[in-house]
Design an enzyme around this catalytic site. Structure first.
Site, mmCIF file in Angstrom:
data_model
loop_
_atom_site.group_PDB
_atom_site.id
_atom_site.type_symbol
_atom_site.label_atom_id
_atom_site.label_comp_id
_atom_site.label_asym_id
_atom_site.label_seq_id
_atom_site.Cartn_x
_atom_site.Cartn_y
_atom_site.Cartn_z
ATOM 1 N N TYR A 123 0.845 -1.196 0.000
ATOM 2 C CA TYR A 123 0.000 0.000 0.000
ATOM 3 C C TYR A 123 0.876 1.241 0.000
ATOM 4 O O TYR A 123 2.040 1.200 0.401
ATOM 5 C CB TYR A 123 -0.981 0.010 1.179
ATOM 6 N N CYS A 124 0.304 2.325 -0.499
ATOM 7 C CA CYS A 124 0.969 3.626 -0.487
ATOM 8 C C CYS A 124 -0.063 4.630 0.028
ATOM 9 O O CYS A 124 -0.951 4.265 0.790
ATOM 10 C CB CYS A 124 1.502 3.990 -1.872
ATOM 11 N N ARG A 125 0.026 5.868 -0.377
ATOM 12 C CA ARG A 125 -0.928 6.867 0.089
ATOM 13 C C ARG A 125 -2.296 6.661 -0.544
ATOM 14 O O ARG A 125 -3.304 6.623 0.140
ATOM 15 C CB ARG A 125 -0.414 8.282 -0.187
ATOM 16 N N PHE B 200 -3.344 3.978 2.024
ATOM 17 C CA PHE B 200 -3.408 4.362 3.430
ATOM 18 C C PHE B 200 -4.494 5.401 3.682
ATOM 19 O O PHE B 200 -5.170 5.359 4.716
ATOM 20 C CB PHE B 200 -2.046 4.892 3.902
#
Length: 129
Positions: A89-91, A118
């Site tokens: 996952y990232c932003r 996120f």
């Protein structure tokens, strides 16, 4: 303690009959609920591909930080087990999507990308509480 038990029991009830999404060497985008199920049932590697600054501002419990934008990214993913499932996952989902392609090319077998990253996870966590 009782709340945690009830939460786990409800996960088993809700997802007990559902099959964990298979991806056969490709990336599968998963919801927060599917991620929670994977984290409970499998020996999953949870990888946050945001920058160390973003990671220090908040992360999902038990995640390891391997910055996708870092020149050492490829060295970082070598620490992961290619045979075990990986959730990235990232932003918001853009970097993790790119990261997933790199993981496929590197030979990882089961790759899951958290839908919305996120930001969406944090928003849903706030809504739950």
């Amino acid at each position: 303690m009782i709340n945690r038990f009830l939460f786990l029991a409800s996960l088993i009830f809700v997802f007990g009959c559902k099959k964990i999404p298979e991806n056969n060497g490709q990336t599968k985008v998963i919801s927060q609920e599917e991620m929670q199920t994977l984290l409970q049932l499998d020996d999953v590697q949870l990888v946050d591909v945001r920058t160390p600054k973003e990671f220090s501002d908040g992360y999902i419990e038990n995640a390891i930080n391997i910055d996708f934008l870092s020149p050492d990214f490829n060295k970082g993913i070598q620490r992961l087990d290619k045979e075990k499932p990986v959730i990235v996952y990232c932003r918001s989902g853009k970097r993790s999507g790119k990261c997933s392609k790199v993981l496929v090319e590197a030979g990882f077998k089961k790759i899951y990308d958290l839908e919305g990253g996120f930001s969406k996870w944090k928003q849903e966590e706030v809504t739950k509480n």
